[in-house]
Design an enzyme around this catalytic site. Structure first.
Site, PDB file in Angstrom:
ATOM      1  N   CYS A  19       5.250 -12.032   8.643  1.00  0.00           N
ATOM      2  CA  CYS A  19       3.664 -12.072   8.211  1.00  0.00           C
ATOM      3  C   CYS A  19       3.573 -13.403   7.164  1.00  0.00           C
ATOM      4  O   CYS A  19       4.122 -13.142   6.074  1.00  0.00           O
ATOM      5  CB  CYS A  19       3.252 -10.707   7.687  1.00  0.00           C
ATOM      6  SG  CYS A  19       2.187 -10.857   6.559  1.00  0.00           S
ATOM      7  N   GLY A  61      -2.603 -10.313   4.568  1.00  0.00           N
ATOM      8  CA  GLY A  61      -3.595  -9.722   3.355  1.00  0.00           C
ATOM      9  C   GLY A  61      -3.448  -8.142   3.528  1.00  0.00           C
ATOM     10  O   GLY A  61      -2.554  -7.260   4.223  1.00  0.00           O
ATOM     11  N   GLU A  62      -4.074  -7.585   2.469  1.00  0.00           N
ATOM     12  CA  GLU A  62      -4.212  -6.135   2.034  1.00  0.00           C
ATOM     13  C   GLU A  62      -5.588  -5.759   2.627  1.00  0.00           C
ATOM     14  O   GLU A  62      -6.552  -6.109   2.088  1.00  0.00           O
ATOM     15  CB  GLU A  62      -3.990  -5.732   0.668  1.00  0.00           C
ATOM     16  CG  GLU A  62      -4.476  -4.649   0.130  1.00  0.00           C
ATOM     17  CD  GLU A  62      -3.865  -3.233   0.940  1.00  0.00           C
ATOM     18  OE1 GLU A  62      -2.737  -3.070   0.649  1.00  0.00           O
ATOM     19  OE2 GLU A  62      -4.499  -2.614   1.439  1.00  0.00           O
ATOM     20  N   CYS A  90       7.793 -10.143   1.299  1.00  0.00           N
ATOM     21  CA  CYS A  90       6.568 -10.869   2.191  1.00  0.00           C
ATOM     22  C   CYS A  90       6.374 -12.053   2.203  1.00  0.00           C
ATOM     23  O   CYS A  90       6.133 -12.673   0.778  1.00  0.00           O
ATOM     24  CB  CYS A  90       5.283 -10.000   2.179  1.00  0.00           C
ATOM     25  SG  CYS A  90       3.790 -10.529   2.996  1.00  0.00           S
ATOM     26  N   GLU A 142      -2.890 -16.017  10.693  1.00  0.00           N
ATOM     27  CA  GLU A 142      -2.083 -15.751  11.856  1.00  0.00           C
ATOM     28  C   GLU A 142      -2.651 -14.434  12.433  1.00  0.00           C
ATOM     29  O   GLU A 142      -3.093 -13.728  11.867  1.00  0.00           O
ATOM     30  CB  GLU A 142      -0.392 -15.690  11.409  1.00  0.00           C
ATOM     31  CG  GLU A 142      -0.143 -16.675  10.492  1.00  0.00           C
ATOM     32  CD  GLU A 142       1.246 -16.522   9.816  1.00  0.00           C
ATOM     33  OE1 GLU A 142       1.625 -17.163   9.017  1.00  0.00           O
ATOM     34  OE2 GLU A 142       1.836 -15.235  10.320  1.00  0.00           O
TER      35      GLU A 142
HETATM   36  S1  SF4 Z   1       0.476  -8.816   3.086  1.00  0.00           S
HETATM   37 FE1  SF4 Z   1       0.926  -6.823   3.112  1.00  0.00          FE
HETATM   38  S2  SF4 Z   1       3.060  -6.891   2.660  1.00  0.00           S
HETATM   39 FE2  SF4 Z   1       2.221  -8.833   2.183  1.00  0.00          FE
HETATM   40  S3  SF4 Z   1       2.080  -8.833  -0.042  1.00  0.00           S
HETATM   41 FE3  SF4 Z   1       0.238  -8.229   1.008  1.00  0.00          FE
HETATM   42  S4  SF4 Z   1       0.130  -6.013   1.056  1.00  0.00           S
HETATM   43 FE4  SF4 Z   1       2.355  -6.670   0.575  1.00  0.00          FE
END
Ligand code: SF4
Length: 380
Positions: free
Chosen positions: A355, A180-181, A135, A108
Site C-alpha cells: 500500500c 489512508g486510515e 507501511c 491507488e
Molecule cells: S495506511 Fe494504514 S498501515 Fe499505512 S500508515 Fe496509515 S494506518 Fe498505518
C-alpha cells in the site's frame, strides 16, 4: 425557455463531481431546478450502475431536455473525480490502479480476483497521518482526505472492468485497506458506504464492505453507534505496548488495553467477528510469545486473525518477510488453539503491491524528471 444553472440554491450541498452526491442530495438538487425525483433516480442509477465515464450516458436516460442540457453544460459537475487512470496488471491476476487527482496527487486501488467473488481494495486518503513504520503510505505523511466521490469512483471504475466469475458486476467485496486510515476520514467513508448500499444504486450489503483501522478508539466507538456499518478490521502488529508504539505510533494515544477494551464492547451482529490483522515482520513480532499473546487477545471477543507476511519495500528498511517455516508454525499454533486464522499474502508484488508503494515510486520518478509526468502503466 427557462434558464437553469448549477449555482448553489438554498442549503443543498454543492460538489464539483456528481459521484459525491448521495441519492437524497441529488434528489434535492434536481428538485430545486424544477425536475422530478424520478429523474434523480435515473441519474443516480446510471452513474452508479452504468459507466459514469461514458460521454453518451445521459442521452439514454429519458430526461427532460432542459435537464439534459444542464447536465451537458460546461459548468455542470463532472462525472469522474479522476484526471486519468493507469493500470498495472500483476502476474498473479490482480491489477493495481493509479488514479491521478485534479490537484496533482495520486492514489491507488487493487483489484483482487478470488474464486467466487472479486475484492476491490481502495484508498480513503492521500497519504496517512498514522505513520506505521512498516507501511509505504505512512512514510508519505498526511496530504488530504478523499471525498466520497473520490472513494466510490475507485470501486465504480474497477467493477466495470472486472465482472465476477459469473459475469456479474454488482456482487463484490470492498475493503478499505489501501492508502489512508479510513476512520480518520470517517464521515466520507460512511457516506461511501451509503452510496454503495443505496437501493437506487449498487445495493451492496454493508456486510460486503470492510474497514481496516490502525486502532483509533474514539472513531471505532463512533462507528459502533451507526446502524448501517461495515465489518471492522483492526491492525494489531505487536503484542505489547513498547513494540506496538515503536511500529504503530497510534498506540501512544490508544494503547493495547484501551483498544481491546473498546473491541470487547463493540456491538457485533449474528455470526460476525472482528478481523485482527497481524503484519508478521521477521525478528520483530514473530516469536512464540507474540503468537501466544495474540491468541489471548483474540479470545476476548469473537474474532478472526489474519496473518499478513511483511511485504518488503524500500521505505521500511530492515523490515523483512518472515521465513515460511516460521509463518506456518505461527498459523498452526493458532489453529491448534481453536482460533479462526488465515494467512493473507499480498497481491501484486511484482507491481509495487505494498500500500502506497506505487504512489511513492511515481512521486520520486516525477521529482527526478523535474515535473515530467512518467507514465509507466497502461492508461485506461
Ligand atoms: S495506511 Fe494504514 S498501515 Fe499505512 S500508515 Fe496509515 S494506518 Fe498505518
Amino acid at each position: 425557455m427557462e434558464t437553469f444553472t448549477w449555482e448553489q440554491i438554498d442549503e443543498t450541498s454543492y460538489y464539483d463531481c456528481l459521484l459525491d452526491y448521495s441519492h437524497a442530495e441529488l434528489t434535492r438538487l434536481v428538485a430545486e431546478r424544477g425536475f422530478k425525483s424520478i429523474h434523480a433516480d435515473r441519474l443516480f442509477a446510471a452513474l452508479h450502475r452504468g459507466d459514469h465515464d461514458d460521454p453518451t450516458l445521459f442521452d439514454r436516460l429519458q430526461l427532460p431536455k432542459p435537464m439534459l442540457a444542464l447536465l451537458n453544460s460546461d459548468d455542470a459537475p463532472k462525472r469522474s473525480p479522476f484526471q486519468r487512470i493507469e493500470a498495472f496488471p500483476s502476474n498473479d491476476g490482480s491489477v493495481k490502479y493509479l488514479y491521478h487527482l485534479p490537484n496533482g496527487a495520486q492514489i491507488e486501488s487493487v483489484f483482487m480476483p478470488f474464486k467466487n467473488r472479486n475484492t476491490f481494495c481502495i484508498s480513503s486518503q492521500v497519504g496517512c497521518a498514522m505513520g506505521c513504520t512498516f507501511c509505504a503510505t505512512g512514510a508519505m505523511g498526511f496530504r488530504k482526505h478523499l471525498s466520497a466521490g473520490e472513494i466510490v469512483g475507485q470501486v465504480l471504475h474497477m467493477r466495470l472492468r472486472h465482472p465476477n466469475p459469473r459475469g456479474q458486476t454488482t456482487r463484490f467485496n470492498v475493503v478499505f485497506m489501501g492508502m489512508g486510515e479510513p476512520l480518520h476520514n470517517l464521515n466520507n467513508v460512511m457516506k461511501t458506504v451509503d452510496l454503495l448500499t443505496d437501493p437506487h444504486g449498487l445495493v451492496l450489503s454493508e456486510r460486503d464492505i470492510a474497514v481496516s483501522t490502525s486502532g483509533l478508539v474514539p472513531k471505532i466507538e463512533q462507528m459502533a453507534s451507526y446502524k448501517k456499518r461495515p465489518h471492522l478490521m483492526v491492525s494489531i502488529a505487536a503484542t505489547n505496548d513498547g513494540n506496538r508504539s515503536s511500529i504503530m505510533p497510534v498506540n501512544r494515544a490508544y494503547n493495547l488495553e484501551k483498544l481491546l477494551a473498546c473491541l470487547e464492547r463493540y456491538p457485533l451482529r449474528r455470526r460476525e467477528r472482528i478481523m485482527l490483522s497481524y503484519v508478521v515482520i521477521a525478528g520483530v513480532n514473530d516469536r512464540d510469545e507474540d503468537i501466544a499473546a495474540l491468541l489471548a487477545m483474540s479470545q476476548r471477543f469473537p474474532s478472526m486473525i489474519n496473518l499478513i507476511p511483511m511485504n518488503e519495500h524500500e521505505l521500511s528498511p530492515g523490515m523483512q518477510e518472515p521465513e515460511e517455516k516460521r509463518l506456518q508454525r505461527m498459523y498452526q499454533t493458532l489453529l491448534d488453539a481453536g482460533a479462526f486464522a488465515t494467512i493473507r499474502r499480498s497481491r501484486g508484488r511484482d507491481v509495487a503491491g505494498a500500500c502506497g508503494q506505487l504512489t511513492t515510486q511515481y512521486e520520486r520518478k516525477a521529482a527526478t524528471q523535474k515535473g515530467a509526468t512518467p507514465s509507466p502503466g497502461t492508461p485506461v
